[in-house]
Motif scaffolding. Sequence first.
Motif, mmCIF file in Angstrom:
data_model
loop_
_atom_site.group_PDB
_atom_site.id
_atom_site.type_symbol
_atom_site.label_atom_id
_atom_site.label_comp_id
_atom_site.label_asym_id
_atom_site.label_seq_id
_atom_site.Cartn_x
_atom_site.Cartn_y
_atom_site.Cartn_z
ATOM 1 N N LYS A 1 0.815 -1.216 0.000
ATOM 2 C CA LYS A 1 0.000 0.000 0.000
ATOM 3 C C LYS A 1 0.851 1.269 0.000
ATOM 4 C CE LYS A 1 -4.172 -1.947 2.129
ATOM 5 N NZ LYS A 1 -5.125 -1.866 3.273
ATOM 6 N N VAL A 2 2.087 1.187 0.539
ATOM 7 C CA VAL A 2 2.908 2.404 0.577
ATOM 8 C C VAL A 2 3.286 2.855 -0.829
ATOM 9 C CG1 VAL A 2 3.828 1.827 2.853
ATOM 10 C CG2 VAL A 2 5.140 1.217 0.810
ATOM 11 N N LEU A 3 3.228 1.937 -1.794
ATOM 12 C CA LEU A 3 3.560 2.289 -3.171
ATOM 13 C C LEU A 3 2.508 3.189 -3.805
ATOM 14 C CD1 LEU A 3 4.852 -1.209 -4.266
ATOM 15 C CD2 LEU A 3 6.240 0.859 -4.066
ATOM 16 N N LEU A 4 1.335 3.290 -3.174
ATOM 17 C CA LEU A 4 0.284 4.183 -3.664
ATOM 18 C C LEU A 4 0.354 5.552 -3.010
ATOM 19 C CD1 LEU A 4 -2.718 1.687 -3.714
ATOM 20 C CD2 LEU A 4 -1.576 2.703 -5.703
ATOM 21 N N GLY A 5 1.249 5.708 -2.024
ATOM 22 C CA GLY A 5 1.327 6.962 -1.294
ATOM 23 C C GLY A 5 2.470 7.837 -1.780
ATOM 24 N N HIS A 6 2.891 8.743 -0.924
ATOM 25 C CA HIS A 6 3.989 9.649 -1.246
ATOM 26 C C HIS A 6 5.315 8.889 -1.191
ATOM 27 C CE1 HIS A 6 1.711 13.374 -1.430
ATOM 28 N NE2 HIS A 6 1.053 13.010 -0.340
ATOM 29 N N ILE A 7 6.066 8.988 -2.272
ATOM 30 C CA ILE A 7 7.358 8.301 -2.387
ATOM 31 C C ILE A 7 8.424 9.360 -2.634
ATOM 32 C CG2 ILE A 7 8.709 6.606 -3.669
ATOM 33 C CD1 ILE A 7 6.050 5.263 -4.454
#
Length: 553
Positions: free
Chosen positions: A119-125
């Motif tokens: 799910k972190v891949l859909l957030g701010h990177i």
Amino acid sequence: MSSHQDYLRAFSSHAQTLSRLNGKQRDPSSLIQEILECWSCSEEPLERGICESEVSWERAVTDFLTWLQTLDHENAAYWLGCLYAHLLPAEQRKHQAVYFTPPLLTEPVLWRIRNMAPKVLLGHIVDPACGGAAFLVPVLEVVLRLPALKAMSPEARMSHVEKHIHGADIDPHLIEITRRLLDRSMAKDIRVTGQFPQWDLRVEDGLNAFDDLNGKVDLVVSNPPYRKLIRTEIETLADQRLRSLCAGQFNLYGLFMGRALDLLRPGGHAGLVTPMSYLSGKTFSHLRSRLIAEAAVTDLALVHQKGGVFYGAEQDAVLTILHKGAKQGQARISAISKDGKSLSLGAVKIEDQDMPWVLPRRSEDLAVLQESSRWHLSLKDYGYSIRVGNLVNYRDPRPRHVERPPDKADIVPLLWDSHVRAGALRWTPIGTKERPSWVEVANGAQGVICRPAVLIQRVSSPEQSKRLVCAALSGAFIKEHRGFIAENHVIVLEAIDPKITPERLAQLLNHPTVDRLFSMRASSTNVSIYELQYLRLPDVSALTGFIGAAEVL
């Protein structure tokens, strides 16, 4: 399928040829820009010969572009960045630490993130040292393959990456290269929409960038710059939290690891590629404490082979995965070879203080960790103090002699690392011009040791089978010569209140199990006093059975 080593050989050939063009017709940035212009003229994949009619290309440039077209986008982005770095003046490259992360290291980082926390891949990177896009291009490619992104319209997909992919670098040319390479990943949507993404790429020091995203970032990925900081750089750090990480001659990459913690939201993750030195070096003790206090270290993948991984640098590395706000449990440890193969080394408990971390480096180390799990004594507990030899050969003014002069009373043996052999001291009263056997101490006894001791070679090499090479110096030697001085490449364990004899201690330290246990804690090939202080040893009452259980070298 070509390996990283195949790519390295091919690139080296192209780079040597292209370096001859550097400074004659194009500087590095303009040459890379022209290659990118030609590259972006074509459909995916590039077709050989595209744009040749528009630009008068040297054969070397055309050949490099033709080779680049045979690579997947992640590898092409990496080697294009390497070309820019290769063409920079050596001093600029060193100061900016312009070395990029090959796909064989970005892929395992992203694989771990994708499996642990997709799910972190859909957030701010954020990549706070994004120059060349060696990390951002692979990240973007992974993001674009997510079902949620595939289901979006081209316009929505472009809007998403504009808002969620962030990068910073101090080099404006590298930022422009990054922009162009990210555009290429979005080529299909660009053609459909007729618009280019407005990337959040900032020409700024990554340590100061993204204050607007502090505590909001879902994923930080980075291969931060590696170089030692000078004192003025540390003293002028505006961020007090970063400055408090520094101890001794700190390395710039440690500040970027601290910055990653500040950027992450609770529950966010970081995937970082750095040298191994932070795992145990004394200067990184504050950093280790903060990592454990504010995040869980979930994965450590070790890259021991210094050559053939990073282009233009001989550097070991570790891939570190952090989970912000999680409680530290066992960390999964693995080893990655220079051809990208990964070997699981099990899971271990990470020390919860600032002490060096003990990590298996090869599969047989798990048995060593098991065997030593109940060891809790230190060299101090054994009654020995640790110091480095006092005499620095090139600056110590005290006269030295190959043989003992008959008219000199205030003179003692001088012991060099070459005298120290596993299990035996090889000092002789007649030395050589390069290794004199005696040193005068008439003007003071500074550095003279007057107790029995164990001597250890302070400098080792990766080729050595053992890290700890130890020899006992007996009470009889002290009685005969009234003391000794050790040269700076010798570590001395001085018997202050010894629970065992120096001979017995040397036998213990030369044991293969103890040597491996030390190697698992060591951050470099040199033997460190700091790391020796934390070496775990068995109870004295257990030594007879333990030392007799294996051959002592």
